[in-house]
Design an enzyme around this catalytic site. Structure first.
Site, PDB file in Angstrom:
ATOM      1  N   ASP A  94       0.821  -1.216   0.000  1.00 23.11           N
ATOM      2  CA  ASP A  94       0.000   0.000   0.000  1.00 23.11           C
ATOM      3  C   ASP A  94       0.854   1.264   0.000  1.00 23.11           C
ATOM      4  O   ASP A  94       0.370   2.360   0.290  1.00 23.11           O
ATOM      5  CB  ASP A  94      -0.914   0.031   1.230  1.00 23.11           C
ATOM      6  CG  ASP A  94      -2.101  -0.908   1.115  1.00 23.11           C
ATOM      7  OD1 ASP A  94      -2.359  -1.410   0.008  1.00 23.11           O
ATOM      8  OD2 ASP A  94      -2.787  -1.142   2.138  1.00 23.11           O
ATOM      9  N   ASP A 149       4.731  -9.107   9.312  1.00 22.97           N
ATOM     10  CA  ASP A 149       4.957  -7.680   9.129  1.00 22.97           C
ATOM     11  C   ASP A 149       6.331  -7.461   8.525  1.00 22.97           C
ATOM     12  O   ASP A 149       7.175  -8.373   8.485  1.00 22.97           O
ATOM     13  CB  ASP A 149       4.845  -6.950  10.467  1.00 22.97           C
ATOM     14  CG  ASP A 149       3.396  -6.798  10.923  1.00 22.97           C
ATOM     15  OD1 ASP A 149       2.472  -7.022  10.103  1.00 22.97           O
ATOM     16  OD2 ASP A 149       3.175  -6.458  12.108  1.00 22.97           O
ATOM     17  N   ASP A 151       9.013  -6.094   9.482  1.00 24.88           N
ATOM     18  CA  ASP A 151      10.209  -6.193  10.306  1.00 24.88           C
ATOM     19  C   ASP A 151      10.463  -7.609  10.816  1.00 24.88           C
ATOM     20  O   ASP A 151      11.316  -7.806  11.692  1.00 24.88           O
ATOM     21  CB  ASP A 151      10.121  -5.229  11.490  1.00 24.88           C
ATOM     22  CG  ASP A 151       8.816  -5.370  12.262  1.00 24.88           C
ATOM     23  OD1 ASP A 151       7.837  -5.869  11.683  1.00 24.88           O
ATOM     24  OD2 ASP A 151       8.761  -4.951  13.433  1.00 24.88           O
ATOM     25  N   ASP A 242      -6.263  -8.316  14.569  1.00 29.56           N
ATOM     26  CA  ASP A 242      -5.782  -9.652  14.940  1.00 29.56           C
ATOM     27  C   ASP A 242      -6.486 -10.175  16.195  1.00 29.56           C
ATOM     28  O   ASP A 242      -6.935 -11.324  16.245  1.00 29.56           O
ATOM     29  CB  ASP A 242      -4.268  -9.633  15.141  1.00 29.56           C
ATOM     30  CG  ASP A 242      -3.774  -8.416  15.919  1.00 29.56           C
ATOM     31  OD1 ASP A 242      -4.589  -7.721  16.542  1.00 29.56           O
ATOM     32  OD2 ASP A 242      -2.557  -8.160  15.899  1.00 29.56           O
TER      33      ASP A 242
END
Length: 497
Positions: A94, A149, A151, A242
Site C-alpha cells: 500500500d 509484518d 520487520d 488480529d
C-alpha cells in the site's frame, strides 16, 4: 470539602484495588505457565512433521512505506524451505513512496530464480492492514495463510514446522514466539523486549495452560483459511484486527495454539515516537475489541474460567486509566486535610506494594521459565529491570488513557504504522533515517513533563518539610521517574529530528 475528600480517597482506593486485581491476574497466569512448563504440558510438545501430500501455503506480507526493510523481508521469504509449487508469496503493498520501486526490483530478480511472488497493489488503503489482508486473501485459494509484518524475518523451516500443527483439523491458528534482533540497542528496546517476552511466555503460555483463549499477534503466525472465513473474515472496525478475529474464531469453537518452541526474529522500534504509536494502537484496539466482543464472549458456550480470563485479556488496557487516577489521587490527598489520612495512606501504599510484589513475581517467572537470556540471570538485575519497566509503563499512562477512552466511546482513528528502520546496533544510523523522525513534540509530552516536575516537587515537599506528602514519597518517586524518562526521551528525539 468533605465530599471532595471522600471522592478522591475513594478514587485512589478503587484505582489501587483494580490495579492489584490486574496484577494478581497476571501472577495467576505466571503460576499456570510455570507449572505447565515444569510438568511437561502437552502444549510444549512439537508435533511430528506433516505426513503425506503437503498443503498449499500463502505468505502474506502487508507493508506501507517500508523502504528500509522491504528488500530484507523479500529475500528472507525467498529462503523459505517449502516446495515452490506449494508456496505463494504475496506482497500487499500500500506504499506511496520508493518502497514500491525497491520491491519491484527485488521481486523481478527473485522471480527469475523461480520464486513465486505476487506484488499486489490496491487502488486505496481502505481498511488499512485488515483491508489489505482481506483483499489479498480473495486473490488466492491456498489452504493456509502465514502473515508477517515488514520487520519480521522467519527462519527457513517456519512453514514446515508450523503447518504440522494443522494435522489436527480443529486447529485454526498457530502463533509462534517473537524473538528480537536488536533487544540490546537502547533502553527503549530493552524495555520493549522485556514486555514482549512476558507476553510470549506468561500471557500466551498461561492462557494456553488454563485452556483459555489466546490470540494471533498480527504477525509470526499461520491461519487455516477455513477459520478466517468461518469467523467472518478480517474486519477493520478495530485497530487490533488480529485480536478481534482471534476472539471471533475461538468463540466459534476453533482451537488456537501457541508454539513457544518456534521463534520468529523481528526488529523492535528504536524511537519513542514509534513506541507511542504502537502502544496507542494496541491499547485502543484492545479497548475497541472489548467493547465489541465482550458481550459475545459471555453469551458463548465457552467455559466460565475462559470467559473470566478472556475478559481480563480484552480489558487489560484499562489499567492505564487506573494508574493515572491512582497517581493523581495520591498527589491530591495530602492537601485535603483528610481526618483519616493515615488510614487511607496505609491502604494505598499497601495496595501498590502488593501490586509490586505480584508484578515482580510475574516477570521473574517469565524470565526464568521462558528462558530469555538477554536480561541476565541476576535477581537484582531482574528486579531493577522490572521496576524500570513498570515506571516507564506508568509514564505512558496519560497517552494510553486517551487511547482507552477513545476505544471505549468508539472514536475512529487511522491505523498508524510502526516505523521499521533496519537498525540493529549502531545508534548513529538513526540520524541518517530522518523520514520517520517526529518534527514536533506532541502535546502529551508537555503534560508528562509537567507531571514529572509536579511529582519531583511533591517528593521535595515531603522530605524537606513536615508535610503529609511524605506518606507517598515512594509512589511519587515511581511516577516522577516514569514521567521523566518518557518525556525526556521524547524531547531528546525531537531535538535530533
Amino acid at each position: 470539602m468533605l465530599a471532595l475528600q471522600i471522592i478522591i480517597g475513594a478514587v485512589g482506593i478503587v484505582s489501587g484495588a483494580v490495579i492489584l486485581v490486574f496484577a494478581l491476574a497476571q501472577a495467576w497466569l505466571a503460576f499456570r505457565y510455570t507449572r505447565a512448563k515444569a510438568q511437561g504440558h502437552a502444549s510444549q510438545v512439537e508435533p511430528a512433521p506433516w505426513s503425506g501430500k503437503l498443503p498449499t501455503v500463502l505468505l502474506q506480507l502487508p507493508i506501507y512505506n517500508e523502504r528500509y526493510v522491504v528488500e530484507r523481508l523479500l529475500r528472507c521469504m525467498a529462503q523459505m524451505d517449502y516446495p515452490k509449487d506449494k508456496l505463494t508469496i504475496q506482497l500487499l503493498d500500500d506504499s506511496n513512496d520508493e518502497t514500491t520501486a525497491i520491491a519491484a526490483r527485488v521481486i523481478a530478480e527473485l522471480t527469475k530464480q523461480g520464486i513465486h511472488i505476487e506484488h499486489v497493489r490496491r487502488p486505496d488503503r481502505k481498511g488499512f492492514k485488515a483491508g489489505a489482508l482481506d483483499y489479498g486473501l480473495k486473490l488466492d485459494n491456498s489452504e493456509f495463510i502465514a502473515i508477517f509484518d515488514a520487520d519480521f524475518l522467519p527462519h527457513p523451516d517456519f512453514v514446515k514446522r508450523v503447518v504440522a500443527y494443522f494435522a489436527d483439523s480443529n486447529v485454526g491458528m498457530v502463533q509462534t514466539r517473537w524473538e528480537h534482533l536488536n533487544a540490546d540497542y537502547s533502553l527503549i528496546t530493552r524495555m520493549m523486549a522485556f514486555a514482549i517476552d512476558n507476553h510470549f511466555s506468561v500471557e500466551h503460555g498461561g492462557r494456553q495452560a488454563s485452556d483459555s483463549f489466546i490470540n494471533f499477534n498480527g504477525t509470526g503466525g499461520m491461519w487455516r483459511r477455513k477459520t478466517i472465513e468461518d469467523a467472518g473474515g478480517w474486519k477493520s472496525d478495530t485497530l487490533t484486527e488480529d485480536l478481534d478475529l482471534s476472539f471471533r474464531s475461538q468463540i466459534k469453537g476453533w482451537k488456537f495454539i501457541f508454539a513457544e518452541s518456534i521463534t520468529t526474529p523481528s526488529e523492535l522500534p528504536v524511537q519513542m515516537s514509534a513506541v507511542r504509536s504502537q502502544q496507542f494502537r494496541w491499547t485502543k484496539g484492545a479497548a475497541e475489541t472489548g467493547r465489541k466482543t465482550l458481550n459475545n464472549l459471555w453469551n458463548s458456550n465457552a467455559a466460565f474460567s475462559t470467559k473470566i480470563v478472556g475478559s481480563f485479556h480484552m480489558l487489560n488496557s484499562f489499567i492505564f486509566l487506573f494508574l493515572l487516577c491512582f497517581g493523581l489521587s495520591a498527589a491530591a490527598l495530602p492537601f485535603l486535610g483528610l481526618a483519616d489520612f493515615a488510614s487511607v495512606a496505609t491502604i494505598l501504599n499497601t495496595l501498590i506494594g502488593l501490586t509490586m510484589v505480584a508484578t515482580v513475581f510475574t516477570f521473574y517467572t517469565s524470565q526464568r521459565s521462558g528462558d530469555f537470556g538477554w536480561t541476565g540471570k541476576s535477581p537484582l538485575n531482574l528486579l531493577y529491570t522490572t521496576i524500570t519497566f513498570m515506571a516507564m509503563a506508568t509514564g505512558l499512562c496519560i497517552h494510553l488513557t486517551r487511547a482507552v477512552l477513545q476505544g471505549l466511546i468508539g472514536q475512529a482513528t487511522p491505523f498508524v504504522r510502526t516505523p521499521k528502520l533496519n537498525i540493529m546496533s549502531n545508534e548513529g544510523e538513526i540520524k541518517t533515517k530522518q523520514a520517520y523522525n517526529i518534527r514536533r513534540v506532541p502535546i502529551v509530552v508537555f503534560l508528562e513533563t509537567a507531571l514529572a516536575i509536579m511529582f519531583v516537587g511533591l517528593i521535595i515537599l515531603g522530605l524537606t518539610y513536615e508535610h503529609h506528602a511524605i506518606a507517598f514519597t515512594g509512589v511519587y518517586a515511581f511516577y516522577a521517574i516514569g514521567f521523566s524518562v518518557v518525556s525526556l526521551l521524547s524531547w531528546r528525539e525531537a531535538s535530533h529530528a
